[in-house]
Design an enzyme around this catalytic site. Sequence first.
Site, PDB file in Angstrom:
ATOM      1  CD1 TRP A   6      38.037  36.675  40.793  1.00 50.11           C
ATOM      2  CD2 TRP A   6      38.566  38.331  39.404  1.00 50.11           C
ATOM      3  NE1 TRP A   6      37.930  37.840  41.490  1.00 50.11           N
ATOM      4  CE2 TRP A   6      38.250  38.876  40.652  1.00 50.11           C
ATOM      5  CE3 TRP A   6      38.938  39.186  38.365  1.00 50.11           C
ATOM      6  CZ2 TRP A   6      38.283  40.242  40.901  1.00 50.11           C
ATOM      7  CZ3 TRP A   6      38.976  40.541  38.603  1.00 50.11           C
ATOM      8  CH2 TRP A   6      38.647  41.064  39.862  1.00 50.11           C
ATOM      9  CG  ASP A  46      43.981  39.433  36.269  1.00 48.15           C
ATOM     10  OD1 ASP A  46      44.634  40.202  36.995  1.00 48.15           O
ATOM     11  OD2 ASP A  46      42.815  39.083  36.526  1.00 48.15           O
TER      12      ASP A  46
HETATM   13  C1  LIG Z   1      42.369  37.171  39.327  1.00 44.54           C
HETATM   14  C2  LIG Z   1      42.170  38.550  39.873  1.00 44.54           C
HETATM   15  N1  LIG Z   1      42.328  39.592  39.076  1.00 44.54           N
HETATM   16  C3  LIG Z   1      42.184  40.841  39.507  1.00 44.54           C
HETATM   17  C4  LIG Z   1      41.827  41.102  40.808  1.00 44.54           C
HETATM   18  C5  LIG Z   1      41.616  42.544  41.184  1.00 44.54           C
HETATM   19  O1  LIG Z   1      42.207  42.968  42.299  1.00 44.54           O
HETATM   20  P1  LIG Z   1      42.004  44.420  42.887  1.00 44.54           P
HETATM   21  O2  LIG Z   1      41.419  44.224  44.237  1.00 44.54           O
HETATM   22  O3  LIG Z   1      43.371  44.997  42.929  1.00 44.54           O
HETATM   23  O4  LIG Z   1      41.107  45.208  41.991  1.00 44.54           O
HETATM   24  C6  LIG Z   1      41.623  40.036  41.690  1.00 44.54           C
HETATM   25  C7  LIG Z   1      41.201  40.255  43.082  1.00 44.54           C
HETATM   26  O5  LIG Z   1      40.754  39.412  43.777  1.00 44.54           O
HETATM   27  C8  LIG Z   1      41.816  38.718  41.212  1.00 44.54           C
HETATM   28  O6  LIG Z   1      41.660  37.653  41.995  1.00 44.54           O
END
Ligand SMILES: Cc1ncc(COP(=O)(O)O)c(C=O)c1O
Length: 394
Positions: A129, A210
């Site tokens: 990501w 994560d």
């Molecule tokens: C892999 C990953 N980690 C963390 C997040 C963070 O999500 P949040 O919107 O709760 O901050 C996302 C959101 O798209 C994500 O895809």
Amino acid sequence: MLEQLSVLSPDPILGLAAECRADPNPNKIDLTVGIYMDEAGVCPVFQAVRQAQEQLVADEITKAYLPAAGDAAYLSAMKSLVFGEVLAGDGANITAIQTPGGCGALRIASEVLAAAAPDATVWISNPTWPVHIPLMGSVGLKFKTYRYYDPVSHGVDFDGMASDLKGAKKGDVVLLHGCCHNPSGADLTLEQWGHIADMALTQGFTVLVDLAYQGMGTDLEADVAGLRLLANRLGELIVAASCSKNLGLYRERTGVALFFGRNAQVAEATHSHGLGAARRVYSMPPAHGALLAGRVLSDPTLRASWELELQEICARMIDLRTQLSAKLSEKTNQDFSFISKEKGMFSFLGLSVEQARGLRKERGLYMLDSSRINVAALNQQNMDIVIDAVASVL
Ligand SMILES: Cc1ncc(COP(=O)(O)O)c(C=O)c1O
């Protein structure tokens, strides 16, 4: 002073979504942003969340700050959602800090990791990501990548991953996606999680998971089987969990940083560092989403309704994957069966940057340059249009 600043380029994902919104093409389709959308193209509010919200509005008598660690009922519900009743025991070895979304959880986790090991290298999957590096790098952590997705086989290159992770040593952190790998949708098997546990035990590295999509890959339990295996075997694990997708609380910014430590003393220390980091970064977490999630997770009726709706969402995404892979394979005479094996919202279509950009320009079909699409943005209205467009460039 401010005139010293130059304009930064837009966020790679949010920038494309903005470009799509500004596109006058009436037939445009946005497959970029990671939100779940139903058949009508709406990102829905869960029924259980609506009901919890009605209750909360009726009951809430104060808007005083939450404690810096967050709402106790929410924290306890999240501990058991992630680690399970058996593993959590009395929970004395687990620290939980409520955070603004999964992003906030990653930030608090990074702050605690940087306090424990300032020279830590974080090993991230290639690809990952795109927010991981800027977010975790902002506390000074350094990065190395490990091989993960093989674009030729359209699956996890586990031999490459294991070989690269041989370089991870004690004091390093290996970042894994709990399930529904973003951006590839390619997940580790339980056996592969077991292999990572062996490596962590031999080499001494720490694992940060994560967890942004629990319940959206297979189900609430299967999606955390890998991380529970690690917690069980390693006795130490850090998890950054988000309620954005699985409870549909995106804009309420609801997450939790969980530190699974070896004993209550470790938990007390990680808690103090987590609290210190929260105080420095934002002081107290936003309340609304966590109060809703806490109610939904702990009230049996709301919980049952939420679990059912989440299962339906998960089943619909699996169905969309099955349809897309079958129709694309038929239309193009190429093998897209990998799409039906991947999990969660995202998959790469395997197009070149030029093909992805061409589709945007010529057809108003928006995907990332890497050809990563959000499968959950497909529906019966746009599915065939997307397939025709993709087939036209292959
Ligand atoms: C892999 C990953 N980690 C963390 C997040 C963070 O999500 P949040 O919107 O709760 O901050 C996302 C959101 O798209 C994500 O895809």
